[in-house]
Scaffold this active site. Structure first.
Site, short mmCIF file in Angstrom:
data_model
loop_
_atom_site.label_atom_id
_atom_site.label_comp_id
_atom_site.label_asym_id
_atom_site.label_seq_id
_atom_site.Cartn_x
_atom_site.Cartn_y
_atom_site.Cartn_z
N ASN A 196 0.78 -1.03 -0.15
CA ASN A 196 0.04 0.01 -0.03
C ASN A 196 0.81 1.12 -0.22
OD1 ASN A 196 -1.99 2.22 0.70
ND2 ASN A 196 -2.29 1.41 2.70
N LYS A 220 -0.17 4.26 -0.32
CA LYS A 220 -0.63 5.53 0.49
C LYS A 220 -0.44 6.60 -0.55
CE LYS A 220 0.18 3.34 4.86
NZ LYS A 220 0.10 3.43 6.19
N HIS A 225 -9.45 0.68 5.28
CA HIS A 225 -8.00 0.88 6.01
C HIS A 225 -8.07 1.75 7.28
CE1 HIS A 225 -3.97 2.00 6.70
NE2 HIS A 225 -3.65 1.14 5.95
N GLU A 233 -6.86 4.26 8.42
CA GLU A 233 -6.74 5.74 8.13
C GLU A 233 -7.91 6.27 7.49
OE1 GLU A 233 -3.08 5.34 5.87
OE2 GLU A 233 -2.08 4.72 7.59
N GLU A 277 -5.03 -5.52 11.02
CA GLU A 277 -4.08 -4.45 11.11
C GLU A 277 -4.24 -3.85 12.39
OE1 GLU A 277 -2.26 -3.27 7.07
OE2 GLU A 277 -4.24 -2.00 7.40
N GLY A 319 2.53 2.01 10.63
CA GLY A 319 3.26 3.13 10.74
C GLY A 319 4.07 3.53 11.93
N SER A 325 3.69 -2.57 10.35
CA SER A 325 5.11 -2.46 10.46
C SER A 325 6.02 -3.58 10.16
CB SER A 325 5.56 -1.93 11.78
OG SER A 325 5.13 -0.48 12.22
C1 PEP Z 1 -0.71 -0.26 6.22
O1 PEP Z 1 -0.85 1.00 5.86
O2 PEP Z 1 -1.56 -0.88 5.90
C2 PEP Z 1 0.55 -0.41 7.02
C3 PEP Z 1 0.46 -1.91 7.40
O3 PEP Z 1 1.52 0.27 7.06
P1 PEP Z 1 2.99 0.02 7.82
O4 PEP Z 1 3.62 -1.21 7.12
O5 PEP Z 1 3.81 1.19 7.51
O6 PEP Z 1 2.73 -0.15 9.16
#
Ligand code: PEP
Length: 262
Positions: A13, A15, A99, A101, A171, A177, A217
């Site tokens: 992703n 973003k 997601h 976000e 997630e 992040g 992450s």
């Molecule tokens: C994501 O945005 O779905 C995500 C898992 O981000 P990150 O790997 O940066 O934590």
């Protein structure tokens, strides 16, 4: 539930990052560096502005294109929105829905997620539906309650057949992040719970085949032990998907773990 390993999926992703030339360069680097994928599915999820460009690079490769969002109507006076048929026409096979976000910053509810999932399925897109608890929910012992609520409302009215096209991504919001990853045991506990819920709703066969990704992450260094867990079928990667070496490294680790078990 049967113990057969499901084919791995690794999705990146991107973003709201990368200009079109940057996106093109990253897609080219990823495609050039990927090992033979076998049954592993790799998905690149650029911003809308780079979809067509990245799609051209992925054409003729095994790597699939995904979008980060959609609106549930096919067309109309919905300024600023993009529909499922538009994404399909642009070459997308997948679309991210729900997601954290989008939920946190744009107020997306589980009901909105459900409408978007239905729209994606109607257009022949495979939704990657994100669910996960906040730190407050985890610390308050409400992780499974939150997951159950997201599954019940987000997947309301969907059939077992629909589930074949849906990928779930667990997630934990506190791991996205932040550099904090759920431990393999923490992630596996929730993945196993999700699969049990799917079994209750759709039966053993559908639940055994369901793809449940982990996101939060993920990096090459932590991906192997996560993937070794029985109910973790791959990764949704944010930050590390912006670096070709890191993303390809994660795919390599998933393939290594997969090879050891098949
Ligand atoms: C994501 O945005 O779905 C995500 C898992 O981000 P990150 O790997 O940066 O934590």
């Amino acid at each position: 539930m049967s113990g057969a390993r499901r084919s791995p999926v690794v999705a990146g992703n991107w973003k709201m990052h990368l200009t079109r030339p940057e996106a093109r360069a990253l897609a080219e680097r990823v495609v050039a560096a990927l090992p033979a994928l076998g049954t592993c599915r790799v998905v690149l999820i650029p911003p809308f502005t780079a979809l067509a460009e990245v799609g051209r690079i992925l054409a003729g490769t095994e790597v699939r294109l995904g979008a980060q969002n959609l609106f549930w109507e096919d067309k109309g006076a919905f300024t600023g929105e993009v529909s499922a048929p538009m994404l399909k026409e642009t070459g997308c096979a997948h679309v991210l829905i729900g997601h954290s976000e989008r939920r946190r910053l744009f107020g997306e509810t589980d009901e909105v997620v459900n409408r978007k999932v239905r729209a994606a399925l109607s257009a022949g897109l495979s939704p990657i539906v994100c669910i996960g608890e906040t730190l407050e929910e985890r610390e308050g012992g409400r992780t499974t309650e939150r997951i159950d609520a997201q599954l019940a409302a987000g997947l309301r009215g969907l059939s077992g057949g629909d589930m074949e096209s849906i990928i779930l991504a667990y997630e934990p919001v506190w791991a996205i992040g932040t550099g904090k990853t759920a431990s393999p045991a923490q992630a596996e506990e929730v993945h196993a719970h999700i699969r049990r819920r799917l079994e209750g709703n759709y039966g053993n066969d559908r639940a055994s085949c369901a793809i449940i990704l982990y996101g939060g992450s993920v990096k090459p260094a932590n991906s192997y032990p996560l993937f070794k867990e029985k109910n973790i079928d791959g990764f949704l990667v944010g930050g590390a998907s912006l670096e070709a070496d890191a993303f390809v490294g994660i795919v390599g680790e998933a393939l290594r773990a997969d090879r050891e078990e098949t």
